[in-house]
Design a protein around this motif. Structure first.
Motif, PDB file in Angstrom:
ATOM      1  N   PRO A   1       0.841  -1.200   0.000  1.00 51.79           N
ATOM      2  CA  PRO A   1       0.000   0.000   0.000  1.00 51.79           C
ATOM      3  C   PRO A   1       0.876   1.250   0.000  1.00 51.79           C
ATOM      4  CG  PRO A   1       0.130  -0.889   2.211  1.00 51.79           C
ATOM      5  CD  PRO A   1       0.855  -1.873   1.318  1.00 51.79           C
ATOM      6  N   PRO A   2       0.295   2.410  -0.236  1.00 52.24           N
ATOM      7  CA  PRO A   2       1.080   3.646  -0.138  1.00 52.24           C
ATOM      8  C   PRO A   2       1.452   3.894   1.319  1.00 52.24           C
ATOM      9  CG  PRO A   2      -1.249   4.137  -0.411  1.00 52.24           C
ATOM     10  CD  PRO A   2      -1.109   2.671  -0.602  1.00 52.24           C
ATOM     11  N   PRO A   3       2.370   4.804   1.565  1.00 49.06           N
ATOM     12  CA  PRO A   3       2.723   5.125   2.954  1.00 49.06           C
ATOM     13  C   PRO A   3       1.486   5.595   3.719  1.00 49.06           C
ATOM     14  CG  PRO A   3       4.303   6.105   1.434  1.00 49.06           C
ATOM     15  CD  PRO A   3       3.178   5.571   0.592  1.00 49.06           C
ATOM     16  N   PRO A   4       1.381   5.285   5.001  1.00 49.60           N
ATOM     17  CA  PRO A   4       0.200   5.703   5.781  1.00 49.60           C
ATOM     18  C   PRO A   4       0.015   7.218   5.737  1.00 49.60           C
ATOM     19  CG  PRO A   4       1.525   4.136   7.028  1.00 49.60           C
ATOM     20  CD  PRO A   4       2.334   4.504   5.816  1.00 49.60           C
ATOM     21  N   VAL A   5      -1.239   7.635   5.629  1.00 47.64           N
ATOM     22  CA  VAL A   5      -1.553   9.066   5.651  1.00 47.64           C
ATOM     23  C   VAL A   5      -1.162   9.646   6.999  1.00 47.64           C
ATOM     24  CG1 VAL A   5      -3.405  10.764   5.526  1.00 47.64           C
ATOM     25  CG2 VAL A   5      -3.427   8.764   3.999  1.00 47.64           C
TER      26      VAL A   5
ATOM     27  N   PHE B   1      -4.429   4.237   5.177  1.00 50.47           N
ATOM     28  CA  PHE B   1      -3.971   4.484   3.809  1.00 50.47           C
ATOM     29  C   PHE B   1      -4.943   5.367   3.027  1.00 50.47           C
ATOM     30  CE2 PHE B   1      -2.529   0.140   5.008  1.00 50.47           C
ATOM     31  CZ  PHE B   1      -1.188   0.467   5.197  1.00 50.47           C
ATOM     32  N   GLY B   2      -5.733   6.139   3.755  1.00 53.83           N
ATOM     33  CA  GLY B   2      -6.656   7.046   3.093  1.00 53.83           C
ATOM     34  C   GLY B   2      -7.660   6.310   2.227  1.00 53.83           C
ATOM     35  N   LYS B   3      -7.765   6.699   0.955  1.00 51.82           N
ATOM     36  CA  LYS B   3      -8.756   6.110   0.046  1.00 51.82           C
ATOM     37  C   LYS B   3      -8.231   4.913  -0.726  1.00 51.82           C
ATOM     38  CE  LYS B   3      -9.689   8.929  -3.429  1.00 51.82           C
ATOM     39  NZ  LYS B   3      -9.057   8.655  -4.746  1.00 51.82           N
ATOM     40  N   TRP B   4      -7.070   4.405  -0.353  1.00 53.15           N
ATOM     41  CA  TRP B   4      -6.434   3.286  -1.069  1.00 53.15           C
ATOM     42  C   TRP B   4      -7.363   2.082  -1.215  1.00 53.15           C
ATOM     43  CZ3 TRP B   4      -2.936   1.038  -4.042  1.00 53.15           C
ATOM     44  CH2 TRP B   4      -2.547  -0.274  -3.828  1.00 53.15           C
TER      45      TRP B   4
ATOM     46  N   GLU C   1       7.730  -2.390  14.060  1.00 57.74           N
ATOM     47  CA  GLU C   1       6.356  -1.929  13.907  1.00 57.74           C
ATOM     48  C   GLU C   1       5.554  -2.925  13.082  1.00 57.74           C
ATOM     49  OE1 GLU C   1       6.595   1.851  12.032  1.00 57.74           O
ATOM     50  OE2 GLU C   1       7.253   2.916  13.836  1.00 57.74           O
ATOM     51  N   ASP C   2       4.233  -2.865  13.234  1.00 63.83           N
ATOM     52  CA  ASP C   2       3.360  -3.673  12.388  1.00 63.83           C
ATOM     53  C   ASP C   2       3.485  -3.206  10.942  1.00 63.83           C
ATOM     54  OD1 ASP C   2       2.546  -4.765  14.764  1.00 63.83           O
ATOM     55  OD2 ASP C   2       0.504  -3.981  14.693  1.00 63.83           O
ATOM     56  N   ARG C   3       3.345  -4.138  10.011  1.00 60.37           N
ATOM     57  CA  ARG C   3       3.345  -3.793   8.588  1.00 60.37           C
ATOM     58  C   ARG C   3       2.082  -4.362   7.956  1.00 60.37           C
ATOM     59  NH1 ARG C   3       8.394  -2.803   6.206  1.00 60.37           N
ATOM     60  NH2 ARG C   3       7.210  -2.510   4.279  1.00 60.37           N
ATOM     61  N   VAL C   4       1.510  -3.630   7.014  1.00 57.79           N
ATOM     62  CA  VAL C   4       0.290  -4.071   6.341  1.00 57.79           C
ATOM     63  C   VAL C   4       0.565  -4.239   4.846  1.00 57.79           C
ATOM     64  CG1 VAL C   4      -2.132  -3.557   5.845  1.00 57.79           C
ATOM     65  CG2 VAL C   4      -1.127  -2.845   8.025  1.00 57.79           C
ATOM     66  N   TYR C   5       0.143  -5.370   4.303  1.00 58.11           N
ATOM     67  CA  TYR C   5       0.265  -5.638   2.868  1.00 58.11           C
ATOM     68  C   TYR C   5      -1.117  -5.987   2.328  1.00 58.11           C
ATOM     69  CZ  TYR C   5       5.170  -6.107   4.190  1.00 58.11           C
ATOM     70  OH  TYR C   5       6.422  -5.874   4.707  1.00 58.11           O
TER      71      TYR C   5
END
Length: 451
Positions: free
Chosen positions: A329-333, A341-344, A418-422
């Motif tokens: 995903p894009p970098p966190p907002v 990730f906003g509107k991702w 840190e936690d990571r999200v994919y």
């Protein structure tokens, strides 16, 4: 010949003395333990590593073998009588610690809403189980002692007993790291395990376990082996993709079922689903143990013909190894929120709808990798509260020192992560999802600089 011998690819031979440990052979032959032959040690890792077909049963035998070796060592270097008194419970715990695992090991726990540790205890304490019968035959209190040692919250018994089975360096980890490395062919799980077993010693009035400083290099090897195995095997993106796909299928079927739609459940899962809160207090142990991998795979095969197109398609993808592809995903907002990730995600759903995917939530799957899994070793920072359970320590001038303090270079791999999200999406739209990410990042950058 008085030994019961198992041929094992990791240790060559695993032998139980029938004269001394005949009860252990009987325990291994229990139906609840034999069930572990039908549970993959590494869940669906064989989708990534074709050789990873080893089972929880083989692992349990290996852990029991290592427990036997370490107890023999401790008998030689400490109070032999005290070790002998705990020997039976510790060997039984080693063999039974995974007896409550469900299909695909840890992977399916969120689907079933269960904790395998609690179910292991339930199997051991269930008076109708063969496991309980054999343990009680040996000693009336033995089932309780074994269940206590499996319970991570229990403190009834000396800490060293639990540390041997469940700690930052225990016989469970010593076996599975090397076994998983062997069967995946990954080759990362190499360390001097024999030195770790045969240099362990008691400390502090013989209530705690430590290692001499000369074992520090072997400990370092072990920590790096954990790091490499997590990075390359346990958190492999292909494996994680099939894990989230299986969990999404189960969630979808459960939603359909609760909405009154027939999900063509096989009899075993139909029985399981009758309990809305499946735990050892509301469900018979026999009903839980009946849920095995072949039960789930047969159910997935049924779903390939279901009227719900998304469920049917995902079932076919799983069985045919036509999984989803990982997209970062894009970098966190908001930098303080790892999953903002906003509107991702909304944009991904719009993309999927435009491509005629009927249920976008089945094809846009977020996978959160907890920081604790990206950090191979964690230790208690306060020396006063350090023990063999929470910290690996070496003796320096007769004083126990945390391995992280003794070898500061380990800081790079033991620093909290840190936690990571994919995200996982169908392979056929992966490039479009990547382009969507690029556009979103560009838009966010323009907004940030006021353009």
């Amino acid at each position: 010949m008085s030994d019961k011998v198992f041929r094992d690819p990791l240790y060559n031979y695993i032998a139980f003395d029938r004269n001394r440990d005949g009860w252990l052979v009987d325990l291994a032959n229990c139906r609840e333990v034999q069930r572990l032959r039908r549970i993959h040690q590494l869940g669906v890792s064989n989708f990534t590593y074709p050789g990873a077909d080893h089972t929880r049963f083989a692992h349990s035998l290996g852990v029991t073998h290592l427990m036997k070796l370490v107890l023999e060592h401790l008998e030689r270097v400490s109070d032999a009588e005290r070790i002998r008194k705990a020997r039976q419970a510790l060997l039984a715990t080693a063999l039974l610690h995974d007896v409550g695992h469900g299909p695909f090991s840890h992977l399916f726990e969120p689907c079933l809403g269960i904790n395998h540790e609690q179910w292991s205890m339930a199997v051991i304490l269930d008076q109708g189980s063969q496991v309980h019968e054999i343990l009680k035959r040996e000693d009336a209190y033995l089932p309780n002692h074994v269940a206590d040692l499996i319970n991570s919250q229990d403190t009834k018994h000396p800490a060293w007993q639990r540390a041997l089975m469940s700690s930052q360096l225990d016989v469970d980890r010593l076996d599975y790291l090397r076994r998983d490395s062997l069967f995946t062919g990954a080759g990362y799980g190499h360390f001097d395990w024999h030195r770790l077993l045969t240099t362990m010693q008691f400390h502090d009035d013989e209530t705690d376990l430590v290692w001499p400083a000369k074992s520090a290099m072997a400990i370092e090897e072990y920590i790096f082996a954990r790091y490499y195995m997590y990075q390359n095997v346990y958190l492999h993106k292909t494996t994680r993709g099939f894990e989230v796909l299986l969990q999404a299928m189960w969630k979808r079927a459960d939603e359909l079922r609760k909405n009154g739609i027939n999900v063509n459940a096989n009899p075993v899962l139909e029985q399981f689903w009758k309990s809305e809160d499946p735990n050892h207090e509301t469900m018979p142990v026999s009903d839980y143990l009946a849920v095995e991998e072949f039960t789930v795979l047969e159910q997935i095969q049924r779903w390939t013909g279901h009227s719900d197109k998304s469920l049917a398609d995902c079932a076919r993808r799983f069985l045919n190894r036509d999984g989803l592809a990982m997209v970062e995903p894009p970098p966190p907002v908001n930098p303080l929120k790892s999953n903002d990730f906003g509107k991702w995600e909304a944009d991904l759903h719009l993309l999927l709808k435009a491509k005629d995917y009927e249920e976008p939530s089945m094809y846009c799957l977020a996978d959160t990798v907890k920081g604790k899994y990206r950090q191979p070793y964690r230790e208690e920072k306060d020396p006063v509260n350090q023990s063999a359970v929470n910290t690996i320590r070496v003796l320096v001038d007769e004083r126990p020192v945390a391995i992280g303090a003794y070898l500061p270079r380990l800081g790079a791999v033991i620093t909290p992560q840190e936690d990571r999200v994919y995200y996982y999406v169908p392979k056929e739209i992966r490039q479009e999802a990547i382009e969507l990410r690029r556009k979103l990042m560009s838009s966010n950058s323009d907004t940030e600089f006021g353009n």
